[in-house]
Design a protein around this motif. Structure first.
Motif, PDB file in Angstrom:
ATOM      1  N   CYS A   5      -3.680  -3.310 -12.640  1.00 54.30           N
ATOM      2  CA  CYS A   5      -4.560  -3.000 -11.508  1.00 54.30           C
ATOM      3  C   CYS A   5      -5.397  -1.753 -11.762  1.00 54.30           C
ATOM      4  O   CYS A   5      -6.425  -1.548 -11.111  1.00 54.30           O
ATOM      5  CB  CYS A   5      -3.740  -2.820 -10.237  1.00 54.30           C
ATOM      6  SG  CYS A   5      -2.550  -1.451 -10.326  1.00 54.30           S
ATOM      7  N   SER A   6      -4.960  -0.912 -12.686  1.00 51.98           N
ATOM      8  CA  SER A   6      -5.606   0.399 -12.845  1.00 51.98           C
ATOM      9  C   SER A   6      -6.330   0.589 -14.173  1.00 51.98           C
ATOM     10  O   SER A   6      -6.966   1.623 -14.377  1.00 51.98           O
ATOM     11  CB  SER A   6      -4.567   1.516 -12.676  1.00 51.98           C
ATOM     12  OG  SER A   6      -3.546   1.399 -13.641  1.00 51.98           O
ATOM     13  N   GLN A  66      -9.247  -0.095 -17.122  1.00 54.92           N
ATOM     14  CA  GLN A  66     -10.680  -0.332 -17.039  1.00 54.92           C
ATOM     15  C   GLN A  66     -11.044  -1.772 -17.376  1.00 54.92           C
ATOM     16  O   GLN A  66     -11.947  -2.352 -16.794  1.00 54.92           O
ATOM     17  CB  GLN A  66     -11.419   0.627 -17.994  1.00 54.92           C
ATOM     18  CG  GLN A  66     -11.288   2.086 -17.624  1.00 54.92           C
ATOM     19  CD  GLN A  66     -11.896   2.409 -16.281  1.00 54.92           C
ATOM     20  OE1 GLN A  66     -13.021   1.995 -15.977  1.00 54.92           O
ATOM     21  NE2 GLN A  66     -11.162   3.125 -15.446  1.00 54.92           N
ATOM     22  N   GLU A  91     -10.446   0.491  -1.043  1.00 52.82           N
ATOM     23  CA  GLU A  91     -10.488   0.547  -2.506  1.00 52.82           C
ATOM     24  C   GLU A  91     -11.303   1.712  -3.077  1.00 52.82           C
ATOM     25  O   GLU A  91     -10.827   2.401  -4.000  1.00 52.82           O
ATOM     26  CB  GLU A  91     -11.007  -0.776  -3.073  1.00 52.82           C
ATOM     27  CG  GLU A  91     -10.969  -0.824  -4.593  1.00 52.82           C
ATOM     28  CD  GLU A  91     -11.263  -2.218  -5.112  1.00 52.82           C
ATOM     29  OE1 GLU A  91     -10.308  -2.915  -5.496  1.00 52.82           O
ATOM     30  OE2 GLU A  91     -12.442  -2.610  -5.126  1.00 52.82           O
ATOM     31  N   LYS A 102      -8.993   4.325  -5.343  1.00 52.52           N
ATOM     32  CA  LYS A 102      -9.148   4.485  -6.795  1.00 52.52           C
ATOM     33  C   LYS A 102      -8.962   5.942  -7.208  1.00 52.52           C
ATOM     34  O   LYS A 102      -8.439   6.219  -8.288  1.00 52.52           O
ATOM     35  CB  LYS A 102     -10.529   3.995  -7.243  1.00 52.52           C
ATOM     36  CG  LYS A 102     -10.664   2.489  -7.309  1.00 52.52           C
ATOM     37  CD  LYS A 102     -12.045   2.090  -7.821  1.00 52.52           C
ATOM     38  CE  LYS A 102     -12.195   0.597  -7.933  1.00 52.52           C
ATOM     39  NZ  LYS A 102     -13.535   0.204  -8.423  1.00 52.52           N
ATOM     40  N   GLY A 160      -5.058   6.700  -6.404  1.00 46.15           N
ATOM     41  CA  GLY A 160      -4.089   5.735  -6.922  1.00 46.15           C
ATOM     42  C   GLY A 160      -4.240   5.479  -8.407  1.00 46.15           C
ATOM     43  O   GLY A 160      -3.960   4.371  -8.880  1.00 46.15           O
ATOM     44  N   ASP A 161      -4.712   6.488  -9.156  1.00 45.31           N
ATOM     45  CA  ASP A 161      -4.833   6.374 -10.610  1.00 45.31           C
ATOM     46  C   ASP A 161      -5.720   5.206 -11.019  1.00 45.31           C
ATOM     47  O   ASP A 161      -5.365   4.393 -11.870  1.00 45.31           O
ATOM     48  CB  ASP A 161      -3.451   6.242 -11.249  1.00 45.31           C
ATOM     49  CG  ASP A 161      -3.452   6.656 -12.712  1.00 45.31           C
ATOM     50  OD1 ASP A 161      -4.327   7.452 -13.098  1.00 45.31           O
ATOM     51  OD2 ASP A 161      -2.584   6.185 -13.471  1.00 45.31           O
ATOM     52  N   SER A 162      -6.864   5.095 -10.377  1.00 47.48           N
ATOM     53  CA  SER A 162      -7.884   4.070 -10.657  1.00 47.48           C
ATOM     54  C   SER A 162      -7.470   2.664 -10.230  1.00 47.48           C
ATOM     55  O   SER A 162      -8.051   1.673 -10.667  1.00 47.48           O
ATOM     56  CB  SER A 162      -8.265   4.054 -12.152  1.00 47.48           C
ATOM     57  OG  SER A 162      -8.740   5.306 -12.558  1.00 47.48           O
ATOM     58  N   CYS A 163      -6.483   2.566  -9.376  1.00 50.80           N
ATOM     59  CA  CYS A 163      -5.985   1.265  -8.916  1.00 50.80           C
ATOM     60  C   CYS A 163      -7.057   0.507  -8.149  1.00 50.80           C
ATOM     61  O   CYS A 163      -7.667   1.042  -7.222  1.00 50.80           O
ATOM     62  CB  CYS A 163      -4.755   1.466  -8.035  1.00 50.80           C
ATOM     63  SG  CYS A 163      -4.154  -0.048  -7.273  1.00 50.80           S
ATOM     64  N   CYS A 164      -7.277  -0.744  -8.545  1.00 52.08           N
ATOM     65  CA  CYS A 164      -8.238  -1.630  -7.874  1.00 52.08           C
ATOM     66  C   CYS A 164      -7.474  -2.596  -6.974  1.00 52.08           C
ATOM     67  O   CYS A 164      -6.815  -3.520  -7.460  1.00 52.08           O
ATOM     68  CB  CYS A 164      -9.049  -2.415  -8.896  1.00 52.08           C
ATOM     69  SG  CYS A 164     -10.052  -1.398  -9.991  1.00 52.08           S
TER      70      CYS A 164
END
Length: 223
Positions: free
Chosen positions: A148-149, A151, A192, A196, A199-203
């Motif tokens: 989820c996180s 790239q 979202e 991000k 949440g450590d770049s969580c999508c």
């Protein structure tokens, strides 16, 4: 619901404006990378208690993958603080990979608390680029709440396939986007952009199931 989503996004943006400005100016990322491991360490015990039965069920399968030596070579992808270590069976040789170097001291502590495991190395690298690891060098790759996180999930899954030996297994545990049109999906869309950053770049809206289905594993089991 698109106009409603946009309106709610704007409201959340206004409420978290300082955070977004810090991210825009490049101040947030360095600060976040430093404190995020502490936050994860604080949450680990609570999270593991909540998910213990499921983790034991999933990771218990590792025992049956040991070779004649009784050992298994495992890559912990997006290892964080080593939250899964206590659920791995004896005989695991663990290589940890994470793009955040600040996790290392937490990993050292967690490994010291799990003497039944053999700690090989900590590789500071994103999941999209695991060049330090040789082709076919892992019996198991394991990732929890990682896809989820990242790239590029497609690239990460390509790397997973590359480092796995023939017959190796990829264990994953991920959250996914809720059904489109649902209220849960609406809130995922709304939150979202802000999530991000915290949440450590969580999508939240990533359709990870599709990435896994398209990764061309010889067999795929999901529930």
């Amino acid at each position: 619901m698109d106009p409603l989503v946009q309106l709610l996004k704007l409201l959340v943006l206004l409420l978290t404006l300082t955070l977004h400005l810090m991210a825009l100016l490049g101040c947030w990322q360095h600060l976040y990378k430093s404190y995020f491991p502490y936050l994860m360490a604080m949450q680990t015990a609570k999270s593991n208690r909540k998910m213990e039965s499921k983790k034991r069920e999933l990771f218990g399968q590792i025992e049956g993958l040991k070779g004649a030596s009784g050992k298994v070579v495992l890559l912990d992808l997006g290892c964080g603080t080593g939250a899964n270590f206590q659920f791995y069976p004896p005989g695991c040789r663990i290589t940890c990979l994470d793009p955040n170097p600040h996790f290392e001291k937490f990993l050292t502590k967690t490994m010291a608390e799990n003497r039944h495991l053999q700690y090989e190395q900590f590789v500071v690298a994103p999941g999209e680029d695991t060049k330090p690891l040789a082709d076919g060098s892992m019996d198991i790759v394991l990732g929890t709440l990682v896809l989820c996180s990242v790239q590029n999930p497609r690239r990460v899954l390509q790397e997973v396939r590359r480092v796995l030996r023939p017959g190796g297994v990829f264990f994953f545990w991920e959250h996914v986007a809720e059904p489109r049109g649902s209220w849960a999906f609406l809130w995922q869309q709304v939150l979202e952009p802000t999530w991000k950053h915290i949440g450590d770049s969580c999508c939240l809206t990533r359709e990870t199931c599709k990435d896994l289905e398209n990764a061309q594993f010889s067999e795929l089991q999901m529930e």
